[in-house]
Design a protein around this motif. Structure first.
Motif, PDB file in Angstrom:
ATOM      1  N   VAL A 192       0.943  -1.149  -0.047  1.00  0.00           N
ATOM      2  CA  VAL A 192      -0.123  -0.169  -0.051  1.00  0.00           C
ATOM      3  C   VAL A 192       0.852   1.151  -0.026  1.00  0.00           C
ATOM      4  N   LEU A 193       1.755   1.137   0.892  1.00  0.00           N
ATOM      5  CA  LEU A 193       2.729   2.148   1.005  1.00  0.00           C
ATOM      6  C   LEU A 193       3.695   2.497  -0.480  1.00  0.00           C
ATOM      7  N   ILE A 194       4.271   1.517  -0.703  1.00  0.00           N
ATOM      8  CA  ILE A 194       4.917   1.676  -2.162  1.00  0.00           C
ATOM      9  C   ILE A 194       4.078   2.383  -3.255  1.00  0.00           C
ATOM     10  N   THR A 195       2.805   1.632  -3.349  1.00  0.00           N
ATOM     11  CA  THR A 195       2.020   2.024  -4.484  1.00  0.00           C
ATOM     12  C   THR A 195       1.745   3.376  -4.482  1.00  0.00           C
ATOM     13  N   GLY A 196       1.453   4.046  -3.018  1.00  0.00           N
ATOM     14  CA  GLY A 196       1.014   5.445  -2.977  1.00  0.00           C
ATOM     15  C   GLY A 196       2.419   6.243  -3.353  1.00  0.00           C
ATOM     16  N   GLU A 197       3.775   5.804  -3.015  1.00  0.00           N
ATOM     17  CA  GLU A 197       4.690   6.704  -3.130  1.00  0.00           C
ATOM     18  C   GLU A 197       5.262   6.395  -4.763  1.00  0.00           C
ATOM     19  N   VAL A 198       5.131   5.469  -5.333  1.00  0.00           N
ATOM     20  CA  VAL A 198       5.425   5.238  -6.828  1.00  0.00           C
ATOM     21  C   VAL A 198       4.316   5.804  -7.536  1.00  0.00           C
ATOM     22  N   PHE A 199       3.025   5.646  -7.625  1.00  0.00           N
ATOM     23  CA  PHE A 199       1.917   6.249  -8.403  1.00  0.00           C
ATOM     24  C   PHE A 199       1.212   7.515  -7.766  1.00  0.00           C
ATOM     25  N   GLY A 200       1.353   7.913  -6.858  1.00  0.00           N
ATOM     26  CA  GLY A 200       0.932   9.043  -6.255  1.00  0.00           C
ATOM     27  C   GLY A 200      -0.200   8.602  -5.384  1.00  0.00           C
ATOM     28  N   THR A 201      -0.681   9.444  -4.681  1.00  0.00           N
ATOM     29  CA  THR A 201      -1.816   8.795  -3.620  1.00  0.00           C
ATOM     30  C   THR A 201      -3.269   9.373  -4.131  1.00  0.00           C
ATOM     31  N   ARG A 202      -3.411   9.909  -5.222  1.00  0.00           N
ATOM     32  CA  ARG A 202      -4.925  10.315  -5.749  1.00  0.00           C
ATOM     33  C   ARG A 202      -5.505   8.938  -6.164  1.00  0.00           C
ATOM     34  N   HIS A 203      -5.131   8.107  -6.616  1.00  0.00           N
ATOM     35  CA  HIS A 203      -5.852   6.667  -6.934  1.00  0.00           C
ATOM     36  C   HIS A 203      -5.228   5.586  -6.327  1.00  0.00           C
ATOM     37  N   ILE A 251      13.195  -6.634  -9.042  1.00  0.00           N
ATOM     38  CA  ILE A 251      14.617  -6.009  -9.283  1.00  0.00           C
ATOM     39  C   ILE A 251      14.492  -4.626 -10.271  1.00  0.00           C
ATOM     40  N   GLY A 252      13.670  -5.142 -11.294  1.00  0.00           N
ATOM     41  CA  GLY A 252      13.439  -4.027 -11.997  1.00  0.00           C
ATOM     42  C   GLY A 252      12.546  -2.866 -11.496  1.00  0.00           C
ATOM     43  N   LEU A 253      11.660  -3.171 -10.751  1.00  0.00           N
ATOM     44  CA  LEU A 253      10.910  -2.093  -9.984  1.00  0.00           C
ATOM     45  C   LEU A 253      11.913  -1.433  -9.073  1.00  0.00           C
ATOM     46  N   ILE A 254      12.870  -1.987  -8.389  1.00  0.00           N
ATOM     47  CA  ILE A 254      13.900  -1.547  -7.444  1.00  0.00           C
ATOM     48  C   ILE A 254      14.493  -0.579  -8.249  1.00  0.00           C
ATOM     49  N   ARG A 255      15.115  -0.706  -9.360  1.00  0.00           N
ATOM     50  CA  ARG A 255      15.911   0.186 -10.307  1.00  0.00           C
ATOM     51  C   ARG A 255      15.272   1.263 -10.847  1.00  0.00           C
ATOM     52  N   SER A 256      14.200   1.082 -11.180  1.00  0.00           N
ATOM     53  CA  SER A 256      13.157   1.902 -12.017  1.00  0.00           C
ATOM     54  C   SER A 256      12.811   3.070 -10.873  1.00  0.00           C
ATOM     55  N   THR A 257      12.527   2.602  -9.522  1.00  0.00           N
ATOM     56  CA  THR A 257      12.265   3.486  -8.583  1.00  0.00           C
ATOM     57  C   THR A 257      13.013   4.235  -7.736  1.00  0.00           C
ATOM     58  N   ARG A 258      14.290   4.019  -8.000  1.00  0.00           N
ATOM     59  CA  ARG A 258      15.480   4.579  -7.332  1.00  0.00           C
ATOM     60  C   ARG A 258      15.409   5.730  -7.176  1.00  0.00           C
ATOM     61  N   ASP A 259      15.179   6.594  -8.309  1.00  0.00           N
ATOM     62  CA  ASP A 259      15.200   8.159  -8.117  1.00  0.00           C
ATOM     63  C   ASP A 259      14.095   8.507  -7.183  1.00  0.00           C
ATOM     64  N   VAL A 260      12.886   8.004  -7.153  1.00  0.00           N
ATOM     65  CA  VAL A 260      11.717   8.301  -6.250  1.00  0.00           C
ATOM     66  C   VAL A 260      12.206   8.307  -4.805  1.00  0.00           C
ATOM     67  N   TYR A 261      13.055   7.424  -4.452  1.00  0.00           N
ATOM     68  CA  TYR A 261      13.283   7.272  -2.959  1.00  0.00           C
ATOM     69  C   TYR A 261      14.692   8.120  -2.840  1.00  0.00           C
ATOM     70  N   GLN A 262      15.547   8.424  -3.813  1.00  0.00           N
ATOM     71  CA  GLN A 262      16.587   9.472  -3.843  1.00  0.00           C
ATOM     72  C   GLN A 262      16.047  10.839  -3.460  1.00  0.00           C
ATOM     73  N   ARG A 263      15.070  11.230  -4.279  1.00  0.00           N
ATOM     74  CA  ARG A 263      14.432  12.487  -4.122  1.00  0.00           C
ATOM     75  C   ARG A 263      13.711  12.433  -2.676  1.00  0.00           C
ATOM     76  N   ARG A 264      12.735  11.665  -2.140  1.00  0.00           N
ATOM     77  CA  ARG A 264      12.453  11.678  -0.694  1.00  0.00           C
ATOM     78  C   ARG A 264      13.594  11.940   0.423  1.00  0.00           C
ATOM     79  N   ARG A 265      14.870  10.958   0.173  1.00  0.00           N
ATOM     80  CA  ARG A 265      15.812  11.149   1.030  1.00  0.00           C
ATOM     81  C   ARG A 265      16.648  12.493   1.225  1.00  0.00           C
ATOM     82  N   GLN A 266      16.371  13.218   0.039  1.00  0.00           N
ATOM     83  CA  GLN A 266      17.145  14.511  -0.020  1.00  0.00           C
ATOM     84  C   GLN A 266      16.190  15.600   0.353  1.00  0.00           C
ATOM     85  N   ARG A 267      14.951  15.433   0.657  1.00  0.00           N
ATOM     86  CA  ARG A 267      14.215  16.512   1.357  1.00  0.00           C
ATOM     87  C   ARG A 267      14.504  16.799   2.691  1.00  0.00           C
TER      88      ARG A 267
END
Length: 122
Positions: free
Chosen positions: A21-32, A106-122
């Motif tokens: 649930v958390l990963i879906t919200g973080e990767v695809f947004g919380t709107r839907h 593994i593909g999901l981890i690699r493709s969403t790495r930037d999403v979590y990098q941006r969250r870490r930099q905030r």
């Protein structure tokens, strides 16, 4: 050893669904998030269960019975399968699908790495 493996499996299984649930919200947004989560959890589980349990396992079982009808010891009306060969192909198919899950994770981890990098930099 077995009890440790079962415990570890239970802990992993118990953590994966709330994390989805958390990963879906973080990767695809919380709107839907509800619709997106149900696609991953509901749709895939329903279709996978139907395909694997109804069609794949039943077809493998029936084919194994048809192959061995002429064998000695096969009772004419006994449509039962005994031995490890009955579901060997089903287990192989499920194992290969599990490997595709690992590869896609593994593909999901690699493709969403930037999403979590941006969250870490905030």
């Amino acid at each position: 050893g077995f009890a440790f493996g079962v415990t570890l499996s239970g802990v992993a299984f118990g953590m994966v669904w709330p994390m989805m649930v958390l990963i879906t919200g973080e990767v695809f947004g919380t709107r839907h998030v509800g619709a997106n989560y149900m696609f991953f959890d509901g749709f895939s589980s329903a279709v996978g269960t139907l395909l694997l349990s109804k069609f794949v396992a039943q077809e493998v079982y029936d084919e194994h019975i048809i192959e061995h009808q002429g064998d000695p010891g096969f009772a004419g009306g006994d449509f039962k399968c005994y031995g490890p060969g009955c579901f060997r192909m089903s287990h192989l198919i499920v194992s290969l699908l599990s490997l595709t899950c690992i590869v896609s994770s593994i593909g999901l981890i690699r493709s969403t790495r930037d999403v979590y990098q941006r969250r870490r930099q905030r």
